[in-house]
Structure formats: C-alpha cells, structure tokens
Design a protein around this motif. Structure first.
Motif, PDB file in Angstrom:
ATOM      1  N   ALA A  38     -18.634  -5.446   3.603  1.00  0.00           N
ATOM      2  CA  ALA A  38     -19.380  -3.824   4.766  1.00  0.00           C
ATOM      3  C   ALA A  38     -20.881  -3.366   4.257  1.00  0.00           C
ATOM      4  CB  ALA A  38     -18.684  -3.122   4.613  1.00  0.00           C
ATOM      5  N   GLY A  39     -21.291  -4.053   3.185  1.00  0.00           N
ATOM      6  CA  GLY A  39     -22.801  -3.468   2.176  1.00  0.00           C
ATOM      7  C   GLY A  39     -22.511  -2.452   1.191  1.00  0.00           C
ATOM      8  N   GLY A  40     -20.606  -1.659   0.813  1.00  0.00           N
ATOM      9  CA  GLY A  40     -20.725  -1.092  -0.240  1.00  0.00           C
ATOM     10  C   GLY A  40     -20.430  -1.737  -1.363  1.00  0.00           C
ATOM     11  N   ALA A  41     -21.288  -0.426  -2.145  1.00  0.00           N
ATOM     12  CA  ALA A  41     -20.181  -0.156  -3.739  1.00  0.00           C
ATOM     13  C   ALA A  41     -19.255   0.601  -3.770  1.00  0.00           C
ATOM     14  CB  ALA A  41     -21.650  -0.321  -4.377  1.00  0.00           C
ATOM     15  N   PRO A  42     -18.937   0.730  -4.918  1.00  0.00           N
ATOM     16  CA  PRO A  42     -17.984   2.238  -5.368  1.00  0.00           C
ATOM     17  C   PRO A  42     -18.671   3.341  -5.314  1.00  0.00           C
ATOM     18  CG  PRO A  42     -17.173   0.204  -7.332  1.00  0.00           C
ATOM     19  CD  PRO A  42     -18.857  -0.118  -5.991  1.00  0.00           C
ATOM     20  N   GLY A  43     -19.393   3.310  -5.409  1.00  0.00           N
ATOM     21  CA  GLY A  43     -20.360   4.780  -5.251  1.00  0.00           C
ATOM     22  C   GLY A  43     -20.387   5.443  -4.641  1.00  0.00           C
ATOM     23  N   ASP A  44     -20.256   4.527  -3.293  1.00  0.00           N
ATOM     24  CA  ASP A  44     -20.708   5.083  -2.222  1.00  0.00           C
ATOM     25  C   ASP A  44     -19.581   5.400  -1.424  1.00  0.00           C
ATOM     26  OD1 ASP A  44     -23.283   3.858  -1.751  1.00  0.00           O
ATOM     27  OD2 ASP A  44     -22.513   2.055  -1.509  1.00  0.00           O
ATOM     28  N   LEU A  45     -18.125   5.874  -1.598  1.00  0.00           N
ATOM     29  CA  LEU A  45     -17.053   5.939  -1.355  1.00  0.00           C
ATOM     30  C   LEU A  45     -17.649   7.510  -1.365  1.00  0.00           C
ATOM     31  CD1 LEU A  45     -14.471   4.144  -3.191  1.00  0.00           C
ATOM     32  CD2 LEU A  45     -14.937   4.143  -0.684  1.00  0.00           C
ATOM     33  N   ALA A  46     -16.855   8.610  -0.228  1.00  0.00           N
ATOM     34  CA  ALA A  46     -16.684   9.656  -0.303  1.00  0.00           C
ATOM     35  C   ALA A  46     -15.870  10.241  -0.586  1.00  0.00           C
ATOM     36  CB  ALA A  46     -18.005   9.982   1.274  1.00  0.00           C
ATOM     37  N   ARG A  47     -14.496   9.351   0.302  1.00  0.00           N
ATOM     38  CA  ARG A  47     -13.452   9.677   0.096  1.00  0.00           C
ATOM     39  C   ARG A  47     -12.102   8.857   0.245  1.00  0.00           C
ATOM     40  NH1 ARG A  47      -9.808  14.111   0.299  1.00  0.00           N
ATOM     41  NH2 ARG A  47      -8.075  14.061   1.737  1.00  0.00           N
ATOM     42  N   VAL A  48     -10.954   8.732  -0.730  1.00  0.00           N
ATOM     43  CA  VAL A  48      -9.818   8.019  -1.058  1.00  0.00           C
ATOM     44  C   VAL A  48      -8.708   9.001  -0.225  1.00  0.00           C
ATOM     45  CG1 VAL A  48      -8.656   6.839  -2.530  1.00  0.00           C
ATOM     46  CG2 VAL A  48     -11.560   6.389  -1.736  1.00  0.00           C
ATOM     47  N   THR A  49      -7.605   8.798   0.212  1.00  0.00           N
ATOM     48  CA  THR A  49      -6.324   8.841   0.200  1.00  0.00           C
ATOM     49  C   THR A  49      -5.609   7.563  -0.286  1.00  0.00           C
ATOM     50  OG1 THR A  49      -7.107  10.184   2.332  1.00  0.00           O
ATOM     51  CG2 THR A  49      -4.433  10.053   2.142  1.00  0.00           C
ATOM     52  N   VAL A  50      -4.216   8.512  -0.534  1.00  0.00           N
ATOM     53  CA  VAL A  50      -3.606   7.384  -1.527  1.00  0.00           C
ATOM     54  C   VAL A  50      -1.837   7.880  -0.887  1.00  0.00           C
ATOM     55  CG1 VAL A  50      -2.429   6.752  -3.820  1.00  0.00           C
ATOM     56  CG2 VAL A  50      -5.217   7.177  -4.025  1.00  0.00           C
ATOM     57  N   TYR A  51      -1.954   6.564  -0.161  1.00  0.00           N
ATOM     58  CA  TYR A  51      -0.060   6.868   0.324  1.00  0.00           C
ATOM     59  C   TYR A  51       0.872   6.513  -1.052  1.00  0.00           C
ATOM     60  CZ  TYR A  51      -2.866   7.919   3.959  1.00  0.00           C
ATOM     61  OH  TYR A  51      -3.704   8.171   4.667  1.00  0.00           O
ATOM     62  N   ALA A  52       1.641   7.538  -2.317  1.00  0.00           N
ATOM     63  CA  ALA A  52       2.165   6.779  -2.740  1.00  0.00           C
ATOM     64  C   ALA A  52       3.808   6.919  -2.548  1.00  0.00           C
ATOM     65  CB  ALA A  52       2.346   7.477  -3.599  1.00  0.00           C
ATOM     66  N   THR A  53       5.090   6.096  -2.385  1.00  0.00           N
ATOM     67  CA  THR A  53       6.429   5.995  -1.920  1.00  0.00           C
ATOM     68  C   THR A  53       6.791   6.884  -3.672  1.00  0.00           C
ATOM     69  OG1 THR A  53       6.535   4.322  -3.334  1.00  0.00           O
ATOM     70  CG2 THR A  53       6.376   4.295  -0.570  1.00  0.00           C
ATOM     71  N   ASP A  54       6.775   6.337  -4.217  1.00  0.00           N
ATOM     72  CA  ASP A  54       6.619   8.005  -5.514  1.00  0.00           C
ATOM     73  C   ASP A  54       5.877   8.502  -5.920  1.00  0.00           C
ATOM     74  OD1 ASP A  54       8.458   8.748  -7.666  1.00  0.00           O
ATOM     75  OD2 ASP A  54       9.833   7.176  -8.084  1.00  0.00           O
ATOM     76  N   VAL A  55       5.531   9.896  -5.720  1.00  0.00           N
ATOM     77  CA  VAL A  55       4.742  10.289  -5.999  1.00  0.00           C
ATOM     78  C   VAL A  55       5.097  11.216  -7.663  1.00  0.00           C
ATOM     79  CG1 VAL A  55       3.652  13.440  -5.826  1.00  0.00           C
ATOM     80  CG2 VAL A  55       3.922  11.480  -3.950  1.00  0.00           C
ATOM     81  N   ALA A  56       5.980  11.723  -8.092  1.00  0.00           N
ATOM     82  CA  ALA A  56       6.463  11.130  -9.699  1.00  0.00           C
ATOM     83  C   ALA A  56       6.087   9.988 -10.070  1.00  0.00           C
ATOM     84  CB  ALA A  56       7.758  11.875  -9.492  1.00  0.00           C
ATOM     85  N   ASP A  57       6.485   9.046  -9.916  1.00  0.00           N
ATOM     86  CA  ASP A  57       6.005   7.660 -10.774  1.00  0.00           C
ATOM     87  C   ASP A  57       4.744   7.636 -10.817  1.00  0.00           C
ATOM     88  OD1 ASP A  57       6.663   5.794 -12.027  1.00  0.00           O
ATOM     89  OD2 ASP A  57       6.395   4.020 -10.055  1.00  0.00           O
ATOM     90  N   TYR A  58       3.452   8.181  -9.469  1.00  0.00           N
ATOM     91  CA  TYR A  58       2.613   7.958  -9.610  1.00  0.00           C
ATOM     92  C   TYR A  58       2.020   9.080 -10.889  1.00  0.00           C
ATOM     93  CZ  TYR A  58      -2.433   8.002  -7.885  1.00  0.00           C
ATOM     94  OH  TYR A  58      -4.132   7.869  -7.771  1.00  0.00           O
ATOM     95  N   ARG A  59       2.724  10.198 -10.778  1.00  0.00           N
ATOM     96  CA  ARG A  59       1.947  11.246 -11.717  1.00  0.00           C
ATOM     97  C   ARG A  59       2.000  11.311 -13.130  1.00  0.00           C
ATOM     98  NH1 ARG A  59       1.253  17.592  -9.955  1.00  0.00           N
ATOM     99  NH2 ARG A  59       1.740  17.501 -12.157  1.00  0.00           N
ATOM    100  N   ALA A  60       3.404  10.074 -13.148  1.00  0.00           N
ATOM    101  CA  ALA A  60       3.737   9.952 -14.798  1.00  0.00           C
ATOM    102  C   ALA A  60       2.182   8.717 -15.253  1.00  0.00           C
ATOM    103  CB  ALA A  60       5.009   9.605 -14.961  1.00  0.00           C
ATOM    104  N   ARG A  61       2.367   7.897 -14.107  1.00  0.00           N
ATOM    105  CA  ARG A  61       1.240   7.133 -14.585  1.00  0.00           C
ATOM    106  C   ARG A  61      -0.503   7.345 -14.117  1.00  0.00           C
ATOM    107  NH1 ARG A  61       3.925   1.810 -14.518  1.00  0.00           N
ATOM    108  NH2 ARG A  61       6.374   2.014 -14.757  1.00  0.00           N
TER     109      ARG A  61
END
Length: 132
Positions: A66-89
């Motif tokens: 779409a013409g963008g780069a990582p620095g153009d990200l204003a918002r990212v939402t992460v959906y995780a099936t195991d939040v405890a594992d996400y926090r641990a890692r």
C-alpha cells in the motif's frame, strides 16, 4: 506525514508500544488481520514466536504493497489465543518486532481470543497506518 508518539509521565513505562500516537497525513491504510498463513493459505509454524514472525511479516507486506513502511504504523492490535504464553514470550516477540519493524512503536493492544479464523492460528495482527 507525521506520527508523534506520546508517552506521558505518570503512566506505566511504554515498553514495546506507545501510549498514544498523534497522526497527521493524507492517507489512511487499514490493514486486515494477518495470521501465519503462507502463500498457499496454510498456517505455518508450531510455536507462538514462529507464527508471530510470519503474521508480522504478512502485515508489513500488506503495508508495503500500500506504499507504507513500519514507521507509518499508528495502531496494531494483537489477538492471541494464549495471553499467558504471549506475556511469557514477550522478550522474544519484542526481538522479532525490532528485527522486522524497528524500534518505532505504534499504539498497541494485546487481546485474548478463544479461537482465530484458522483453528491452528495462535496469533493475529491487524492495524492501520498513516501515509503522506
């Protein structure tokens, strides 16, 4: 275009995210949720870090198209099936983020999900970016 990251004193330290992002630009790019799907539509990777790497790579590929780069990200939402594992890692996932997207962080949230579209998927990322 400018994205100003705001991390006010008095809030917990922003590690790996920004508390707020003030965006000025002329184009918004809304990025669909990306999981660890390969080019054939198959989920790849058995672990959260493996899937996170592929999902983030896919998100950044859509942004680049779409013409963008990582620095153009204003918002990212992460959906995780195991939040405890996400926090641990979190350190490992943070290293993957820095490798692929750098050290300029968007506003972010991690949300626990019972299941994602593909039952094998452990993580999904979506977001939006602001471009000139």
């Amino acid at each position: 275009m400018s994205l100003d990251r705001v991390n006010p004193e008095g809030l917990s330290p922003a590690t790996g995210f920004s508390h707020a992002v003030v965006a000025t630009g002329s184009r918004l790019v809304f990025l669909a949720g990306q999981t660890a799907l390969d080019g054939d539509g198959k989920v790849v990777g058995a672990t959260l870090p493996e899937q996170f790497r592929t999902a983030l790579t896919n998100l950044l590929a859509a942004l680049a198209a779409a013409g963008g780069a990582p620095g153009d990200l204003a918002r990212v939402t992460v959906y995780a099936t195991d939040v405890a594992d996400y926090r641990a890692r979190a350190r490992e996932l943070g290293a993957i983020w820095r490798e692929l997207a750098g050290r300029t962080y968007p506003a972010m949230a991690v949300i626990g999900a019972v299941r994602l579209w593909d039952s094998e998927a452990l993580v999904e990322l979506d977001g939006f970016a602001v471009l000139d």
